[in-house]
Design a protein around this motif. Structure first.
Motif, PDB file in Angstrom:
ATOM      1  N   HIS A   2       0.845  -1.177   0.000  1.00  0.00           N
ATOM      2  CA  HIS A   2       0.000   0.000   0.000  1.00  0.00           C
ATOM      3  C   HIS A   2       0.884   1.232   0.000  1.00  0.00           C
ATOM      4  O   HIS A   2       2.065   1.180   0.350  1.00  0.00           O
ATOM      5  N   ASP A 156     -19.221   7.164   3.351  1.00  0.00           N
ATOM      6  CA  ASP A 156     -19.777   5.941   2.765  1.00  0.00           C
ATOM      7  C   ASP A 156     -21.286   5.815   2.960  1.00  0.00           C
ATOM      8  O   ASP A 156     -21.796   4.743   3.278  1.00  0.00           O
ATOM      9  N   SER A 513      -6.953  -0.143  -6.144  1.00  0.00           N
ATOM     10  CA  SER A 513      -7.416  -0.052  -4.763  1.00  0.00           C
ATOM     11  C   SER A 513      -8.923   0.145  -4.722  1.00  0.00           C
ATOM     12  O   SER A 513      -9.548   0.583  -5.697  1.00  0.00           O
ATOM     13  N   ASN A 514      -9.507  -0.122  -3.560  1.00  0.00           N
ATOM     14  CA  ASN A 514     -10.922   0.143  -3.349  1.00  0.00           C
ATOM     15  C   ASN A 514     -11.104   1.598  -2.924  1.00  0.00           C
ATOM     16  O   ASN A 514     -10.137   2.289  -2.587  1.00  0.00           O
ATOM     17  N   ASP A 516     -12.788   2.727  -0.280  1.00  0.00           N
ATOM     18  CA  ASP A 516     -12.977   2.941   1.151  1.00  0.00           C
ATOM     19  C   ASP A 516     -11.842   2.359   1.989  1.00  0.00           C
ATOM     20  O   ASP A 516     -11.960   2.227   3.201  1.00  0.00           O
ATOM     21  N   ASP A 517     -10.727   2.007   1.319  1.00  0.00           N
ATOM     22  CA  ASP A 517      -9.635   1.324   2.023  1.00  0.00           C
ATOM     23  C   ASP A 517      -8.316   1.684   1.351  1.00  0.00           C
ATOM     24  O   ASP A 517      -8.116   1.383   0.172  1.00  0.00           O
ATOM     25  N   ASN A 518      -7.442   2.311   2.080  1.00  0.00           N
ATOM     26  CA  ASN A 518      -6.141   2.696   1.527  1.00  0.00           C
ATOM     27  C   ASN A 518      -5.080   1.625   1.698  1.00  0.00           C
ATOM     28  O   ASN A 518      -3.903   1.862   1.439  1.00  0.00           O
ATOM     29  N   THR A 519      -5.477   0.453   2.146  1.00  0.00           N
ATOM     30  CA  THR A 519      -4.542  -0.675   2.235  1.00  0.00           C
ATOM     31  C   THR A 519      -5.030  -1.814   1.342  1.00  0.00           C
ATOM     32  O   THR A 519      -4.900  -2.974   1.682  1.00  0.00           O
ATOM     33  N   SER A 520      -5.583  -1.470   0.194  1.00  0.00           N
ATOM     34  CA  SER A 520      -6.243  -2.473  -0.661  1.00  0.00           C
ATOM     35  C   SER A 520      -5.585  -2.593  -2.025  1.00  0.00           C
ATOM     36  O   SER A 520      -6.267  -2.764  -3.037  1.00  0.00           O
ATOM     37  N   ASP A 582      -6.662   8.178   6.167  1.00  0.00           N
ATOM     38  CA  ASP A 582      -7.609   7.188   6.663  1.00  0.00           C
ATOM     39  C   ASP A 582      -9.001   7.559   6.164  1.00  0.00           C
ATOM     40  O   ASP A 582      -9.563   8.578   6.592  1.00  0.00           O
ATOM     41  N   GLU A 584     -12.039   6.471   6.771  1.00  0.00           N
ATOM     42  CA  GLU A 584     -13.091   6.595   7.777  1.00  0.00           C
ATOM     43  C   GLU A 584     -12.898   7.803   8.673  1.00  0.00           C
ATOM     44  O   GLU A 584     -13.869   8.312   9.252  1.00  0.00           O
TER      45      GLU A 584
END
Length: 629
Positions: A2, A156, A513-514, A516-520, A582, A584
């Motif tokens: 990531h 979201d 990446s997705n 809603d997720d920065n580790t995807s 992040d 969220e």
């Protein structure tokens, strides 16, 4: 993998790079009570803005099927990534699902950011994406500069989905599913859009779309609280935000737009199934040529699909087993011809277009869009989220175009169409590793390994050509691209694998990446990749430009489509997503672009053309100045 550090804001692609290849969000019922805050100093976060010259390529599209053969002519994709050649293939048929909406109550929130800057240029655009030209010499679009924004603070929950603009009152109208309302923003200073009020439509249901006519008539499409009941289009006056009238339309109106002449409001009524109830899809045509205060249900005509229930449709059009055509079609998005006589409506799950005669309110034709052959050069994809790498390559897979947004533009008096080829499944999907493959067609069993095609999401309704229980073809959802079509639905050009190639170059550590997720990293490779969703076309400085939003990794692709059969890649802008933040916590910037509009220079508060993008996942709005040189 990531991204742990910010990518430089401006990353310029070289003129020729070697090729690297060898679901709609549901608004949830929730109560919110947030506050409005404003800041006047924006910071650009995250990623990269890519620009570059293009190279041309050609391809012919041949459609093959057990029952029919369809020939389309295609020219495929100019990108800064080098020459792409190949056939985009059409063949058998398939199915998918559309958007659902819900309601939420509560106050709307907002934060505004931005700095002011200016450039020169001009653009005139109408509500359908076609535009009027102004002589601006040899200027061409060179950059998108983020100059301002607005943030609801709602993550979201569809708090910023579709955006429309009224020049007369200098206001933006933004559908906010989380609040069951349309937020109204003062746009007199585009660097600081300010929350003014909300159009509360909760008495009718949940807002899904909004459009504004040139004279300030606002149309809001509203889905009923009972998903399978007819919806409503509510009309307001932009000048004082008063409700004028409301009319009943088909089930789940999911998109509304005005015809170029302003005489009609047209809504795509998606009519998604709920349990055992599957209402008929339709297209609502509302006569708004008279006094809007006098509008009634008698001014609404529904274009329906019952005439096709006898089976007189092309077998390439996907119809779900046990459903009539009228039940199964789910109209998604509308584009209207320059003369206001014809509407083209995407039937996303059916991989088709509906052609509607607006004067008679009749669906005159269903056009199959066919399939894209990912085994051809320049048409590849990365099919695995389990290989830990960017691996865009040719694979024996057919992509179902399944467009979401569609936009009409006109060149030399002829109408053309741009589609954002998102894809969508209706619970008939499976991974390649979970199905039986025909050993003659697929002799290498390792193709079902997770680091190859094993993880790829495909349709289980299509591909068993000889009905012997195993799969002879693999059909994936969406084409991971934008396409240009003629007015009669012939494919003229497709961007091939350029969207994945460009995003891989811009974000090698955040590829696919997705939202809603920065580790995807690589997380969407098995399922529609960058997922093109929103699209708009505008004429700027005498040229037609298509802007396409990528729902997952984010950002906007820009192509010059002035030559419809040979568009040219211009740039990819995604500098307002911060992959180090992040999502969220609201520190990841803009996530999940949905609705896009272009405001022409004549209507712009700063006299410069602007692109405004609504980001569904981050609940934010971003304003870009469109810069020419």
């Amino acid at each position: 993998m990531h991204l742990t550090t910010k990518t430089p804001l401006a990353l310029v692609l070289p003129l020729a790079l070697a090729l690297a290849c060898g679901d709609d969000t549901t608004a949830v019922s929730e109560t919110s009570d947030d506050t409005h805050t404003t800041t006047t100093d924006a910071t650009e976060t995250g990623a990269a803005s890519l620009t570059g010259a293009t190279t041309t390529a050609t391809a012919t599209t041949t459609a093959t099927s057990d029952t029919t053969t369809t020939d389309n002519t295609t020219t495929t994709g100019d990108t800064t990534l080098g020459t792409m050649t190949g056939d985009a293939t059409t063949g058998d048929t398939t199915t998918t699902t559309g958007d659902t909406t819900g309601t939420t109550t509560g106050d709307t929130t907002g934060t505004t950011t931005g700095d002011t800057t200016t450039t020169t240029g001009g653009v005139d655009t109408d509500t359908t994406g076609d535009t009027d030209t102004g002589g601006m010499g040899d200027l061409t679009l060179a950059a998108l500069e983020p100059i301002g924004g607005y943030e609801t603070g709602i993550f979201d929950d569809s708090a910023a989905e579709i955006v429309a603009y009224d020049a007369g009152s200098a206001q933006l109208f933004v559908s906010n599913g989380a609040a069951g309302a349309v937020d109204v923003l003062d746009f007199s200073d585009p660097t600081k859009p300010l929350y003014v009020d909300s159009l509360d439509v909760s008495a009718y249901g949940a807002p899904t779309s909004v459009a504004v006519r040139d004279d300030g008539l606002v149309a809001v499409a509203v889905a009923d609280a009972v998903d399978t009941d007819p919806g409503t289009v509510v009309f307001y006056a932009a000048a004082d935000l008063s409700e004028i009238s409301a009319v009943t339309v088909g089930v789940l109106p999911d998109m509304v737009t005005f015809s170029p002449d302003g005489a009609l409001a047209v809504a795509a009524c998606e009519a998604q199934p709920d349990g055992m109830i599957d209402p008929d899809g339709s297209v609502a045509i509302i006569d708004v040529s008279g006094d809007p205060k006098a509008l009634s249900d008698g001014d609404v005509a529904l274009a329906t699909f019952e005439a096709f229930n006898l089976g007189n449709i092309d077998p390439q059009i996907r119809i779900f087993p046990g459903k009539t055509v009228a039940q199964d079609v789910e109209p998604e998005y509308v584009a209207i011809s320059a003369d206001s006589s014809t509407a083209w409506v995407t039937l996303q799950e059916n991989n088709a277009l509906a052609v509607v005669d607006l004067a008679s309110a009749a669906v005159t034709e269903l056009v199959p869009l066919g399939f894209k052959n990912h085994s051809l050069p320049g048409m590849g994809l990365d099919p695995s989220d389990d290989d830990g790498a960017v691996e865009i390559a040719s694979w024996p897979v057919f992509g179902m175009y399944m467009p979401d947004a569609i936009a009409r533009f006109t060149v030399d008096g002829q109408d053309f169409l741009v589609t954002a080829n998102e894809g969508d499944a209706r619970d008939e999907d499976s991974r390649v590793k979970s199905v039986d493959l025909d050993p003659t067609v697929f002799p290498d069993a390792s193709i079902q390994d997770d680091d190859k095609l094993g993880r790829l999401d495909i349709s289980t309704l299509d591909g068993d050509i000889d009905n012997d229980g195993d799969f002879d073809r693999l059909y994936a959802y969406g084409a991971r691209s934008m396409s240009v079509w003629s007015a009669n639905g012939n494919l003229l050009w497709d961007s091939g694998d350029a969207f994945e190639q460009v995003t891989a170059q811009a974000f090698p550590e955040a590829f696919n990446s997705n939202n809603d997720d920065n580790t995807s990293f690589d997380g969407r490779s098995d399922n529609k990749g960058p997922e093109p969703e929103g699209a708009v076309v505008a004429e700027l400085w005498g040229k037609s430009y298509a802007f396409v939003g990528l729902e997952r990794i984010g950002g906007v692709m820009v192509y010059d489509v002035s030559t419809p059969a040979a568009p040219e890649f211009v740039l990819y802008e995604n500098s307002t997503r911060d992959f180090a933040g992040d999502p969220e916590q609201g520190t990841a910037g803009d996530l999940g672009p949905e609705g896009l509009i272009v405001i022409d220079a004549a209507d712009s508060p700063i006299g410069e053309p602007l692109l405004v993008v609504a980001f569904e996942v981050s609940g934010s709005l971003r304003v870009f100045k469109i810069i020419a040189e």
